[in-house]
Design a protein around this motif. Structure first.
Motif, short mmCIF file in Angstrom:
data_model
loop_
_atom_site.label_atom_id
_atom_site.label_comp_id
_atom_site.label_asym_id
_atom_site.label_seq_id
_atom_site.Cartn_x
_atom_site.Cartn_y
_atom_site.Cartn_z
N ALA A 123 -10.71 69.77 14.77
CA ALA A 123 -11.05 69.26 16.09
C ALA A 123 -11.88 67.98 15.99
N LYS A 124 -12.87 67.98 15.11
CA LYS A 124 -13.71 66.79 14.95
C LYS A 124 -12.89 65.61 14.42
N PHE A 125 -12.00 65.91 13.48
CA PHE A 125 -11.17 64.86 12.93
C PHE A 125 -10.22 64.28 13.97
N ILE A 126 -9.60 65.16 14.76
CA ILE A 126 -8.68 64.70 15.80
C ILE A 126 -9.43 63.83 16.82
N LYS A 127 -10.63 64.23 17.17
CA LYS A 127 -11.43 63.40 18.08
C LYS A 127 -11.69 62.03 17.46
N SER A 128 -11.96 62.00 16.15
CA SER A 128 -12.23 60.73 15.49
C SER A 128 -11.01 59.81 15.48
N LEU A 129 -9.84 60.39 15.61
CA LEU A 129 -8.61 59.60 15.67
C LEU A 129 -8.35 59.02 17.05
N GLY A 130 -9.18 59.41 18.03
CA GLY A 130 -9.08 58.81 19.35
C GLY A 130 -8.57 59.71 20.45
N TYR A 131 -8.56 61.02 20.22
CA TYR A 131 -8.08 61.94 21.25
C TYR A 131 -8.99 61.90 22.46
N THR A 132 -8.38 61.83 23.66
CA THR A 132 -9.13 61.81 24.92
C THR A 132 -8.98 63.14 25.63
N ALA A 133 -10.09 63.80 25.89
CA ALA A 133 -10.06 65.10 26.54
C ALA A 133 -9.44 65.01 27.93
N GLY A 134 -8.68 66.03 28.27
CA GLY A 134 -8.14 66.13 29.61
C GLY A 134 -6.86 65.35 29.87
N GLN A 135 -6.36 64.67 28.85
CA GLN A 135 -5.13 63.90 29.03
C GLN A 135 -3.98 64.55 28.26
N PRO A 136 -2.74 64.33 28.70
CA PRO A 136 -1.59 64.90 28.00
C PRO A 136 -1.30 64.13 26.72
N TRP A 137 -0.42 64.68 25.91
CA TRP A 137 0.01 63.98 24.69
C TRP A 137 1.52 63.71 24.72
N ILE A 138 2.28 64.66 25.19
CA ILE A 138 3.72 64.47 25.27
C ILE A 138 4.26 65.35 26.40
N GLN A 139 5.36 64.93 27.00
CA GLN A 139 5.89 65.62 28.17
C GLN A 139 7.41 65.45 28.18
N GLU A 140 8.13 66.53 28.30
CA GLU A 140 9.58 66.43 28.36
C GLU A 140 10.00 65.81 29.69
N VAL A 141 10.99 64.92 29.64
CA VAL A 141 11.45 64.24 30.85
C VAL A 141 12.98 64.19 30.88
N SER A 142 13.50 63.97 32.07
CA SER A 142 14.93 63.67 32.22
C SER A 142 15.06 62.19 32.57
N LEU A 143 16.19 61.61 32.20
CA LEU A 143 16.36 60.17 32.33
C LEU A 143 17.57 59.83 33.19
N PRO A 144 17.46 58.77 33.98
CA PRO A 144 18.62 58.32 34.77
C PRO A 144 19.61 57.58 33.87
N GLU A 145 20.84 57.50 34.31
CA GLU A 145 21.88 56.82 33.52
C GLU A 145 21.63 55.32 33.41
N ASN A 146 20.96 54.74 34.41
CA ASN A 146 20.79 53.29 34.44
C ASN A 146 19.43 52.84 33.91
N LEU A 147 18.78 53.65 33.09
CA LEU A 147 17.48 53.28 32.54
C LEU A 147 17.62 52.03 31.67
N PRO A 148 16.66 51.12 31.69
CA PRO A 148 16.70 49.99 30.74
C PRO A 148 16.38 50.50 29.33
N TRP A 149 17.41 50.91 28.63
CA TRP A 149 17.24 51.63 27.36
C TRP A 149 16.50 50.81 26.31
N GLU A 150 16.59 49.50 26.42
CA GLU A 150 15.91 48.65 25.45
C GLU A 150 14.39 48.78 25.52
#
Length: 419
Positions: free
Chosen positions: A245-272
């Protein structure tokens, strides 16, 4: 956790090595190079002494350790009986490559058994995890996922003598500037009573304990979680949890924020615009039609990227600034994305929707693709059959030029479209 401070390396954990050895996958795959660490070069730093007669080398190490304030008798005890371990050199030279898609690797690592054990561990050590979150802002699922990925909750910690492994790698002239300081730090751990030079074992590159940390990081970030006066990452789960936990905090982890989230994408997304690149906020992605599977859009002001490990027809994730700590922990894209996804599962998220990704290229076809990109003028690095970051970036540029969705995923159709 094979790394130095500052960020230096890709790394291979014991559990990852086991997967590479026992679960090689033929055919189309997103490949990652499983390389040992490469230390960040220090500007104008003198070359670290290495090579030559081992006794003379160890004498130089003793002089340096004593100059740093470690008593001579401690250094003598720490280095007594030290030998070169040829098996360590063999691992270091192996340059192993595993080729698995994200789906293949994540399904192997984020198993039901591991999820069940992780849930039990979070319950068993609830008070320790509560302290970790209170003091360092890091929630239990994030720590537990790393604990599982690194050593299967302490079951697979490596059986290399740590002192000998570090002597070997510091004496070897391949990367002494990384490993000589780790050897000095290991001697300091002997002084503290936290490492036994004769019996302490770990991974081949000197990582120790249930969350696999190198000596310098243990000294800087170690926490005595069980109150016995020592930092014992091999046997003490509270020490391992709080140190992580201390090491992860030292790497810049911010409490209360997400890290990754599954999403769905539209067909016309600017893929680049997809991939781990800056410049967009989550809200801007939402405005383009990206939809979180869990419906949570409250972090729209945060910087965010959309990553698609197997192209636009496969699973998609939105990554937030806290995802950077995964990249600091391990620069393998498959490992980091799997670890981050693992943490969401431990936090209650459902299994991701695999969807129906297009088949990727096999090794030989990938080399042909890289050769074509190189001939066009793109810098893809070594022609190695690996869909790494350089090849992905070059591929996206060519896909965009050809009017093909620029998702950076190498398929036969893309290969055929290149001159």
């Amino acid at each position: 956790m094979l790394r130095t401070r500052p960020l230096s390396s890709r790394r291979v954990t014991a559990s990852l090595l086991a997967l590479m050895t026992s679960a090689a996958v033929a055919g189309p795959a997103l490949a990652q190079t499983a390389t040992p660490p490469v230390a960040a070069p220090a500007a104008a730093a003198p070359a670290a002494p290495c090579g030559g007669d081992l006794a003379a080398f160890l004498s130089g190490v003793k002089t340096e350790a004593v100059a740093k304030g470690i008593p001579a008798e401690v250094v003598d005890r720490a280095l007594a009986g030290a030998v070169i371990d040829e098996k360590v050199l063999g691992r270091d030279r192996a340059q192993g490559v595993f080729k698995q898609t994200f789906a293949e690797f994540s399904n192997r690592t984020v198993s039901k058994a591991r999820l069940d054990i992780g849930a039990k561990k979070m319950k068993e050590y609830a008070s320790v995890f509560a302290r970790a979150e209170q003091e360092y802002g890091v929630p239990a699922p994030v720590i537990t996922a790393f604990w599982a990925m690194e050593t299967d909750f302490g079951a697979v910690q490596g059986n290399f003598n740590t002192r000998n492994a570090l002597v070997t790698l510091a004496h070897d002239c391949r990367r002494p500037e990384m490993f000589r300081p780790q050897l000095i730090a290991a001697i300091e751990m002997v002084q503290h009573g936290d490492l036994d030079p004769a019996t302490t074992t770990g991974a081949w590159a000197g990582e120790i304990g249930q969350v696999q940390m190198l000596p310098e990081d243990i000294i800087a970030q170690g926490v005595d979680g069980d109150g016995d006066g020592h930092v014992n990452l091999k046997e003490s789960a509270p020490d391992a949890i709080l140190t992580a936990a201390k090491f992860i905090k030292s790497l810049g982890y911010t409490a209360g924020q997400p890290w990754i989230q599954e999403v769905s994408l539209p067909e016309n997304l600017p893929w680049e615009k997809t991939g781990l690149q800056p410049g967009m906020t989550a809200g801007q992605w939402f405005a383009l039609g990206v939809k979180p599977r869990d419906g949570n859009t409250q972090f729209g002001d945060l910087a965010a990227s959309v990553v698609i490990p197997q192209g636009r027809k496969g699973v998609a994730f939105m990554t937030y600034p806290n995802f950077n700590i995964y990249l600091e922990w391990n620069q393998s894209f498959i490992y980091t994305t799997s670890a981050a996804y693992f943490a969401t599962r431990l936090a209650g998220a459902p299994a991701y929707e695999a969807r129906n990704p297009e088949a990727g290229l096999n090794d030989e076809a990938m080399k042909v693709l890289q050769t074509k990109l190189d001939a066009i003028g793109h810098d893809v690095g070594k022609i190695d059959g690996i869909l790494g970051s350089g090849t992905r970036a070059a591929l996206q540029r060519e896909q965009l030029r050809l009017g093909i969705p620029a998702d950076g995923w190498a398929t036969q159709a893309v290969l055929d479209a290149l001159p």
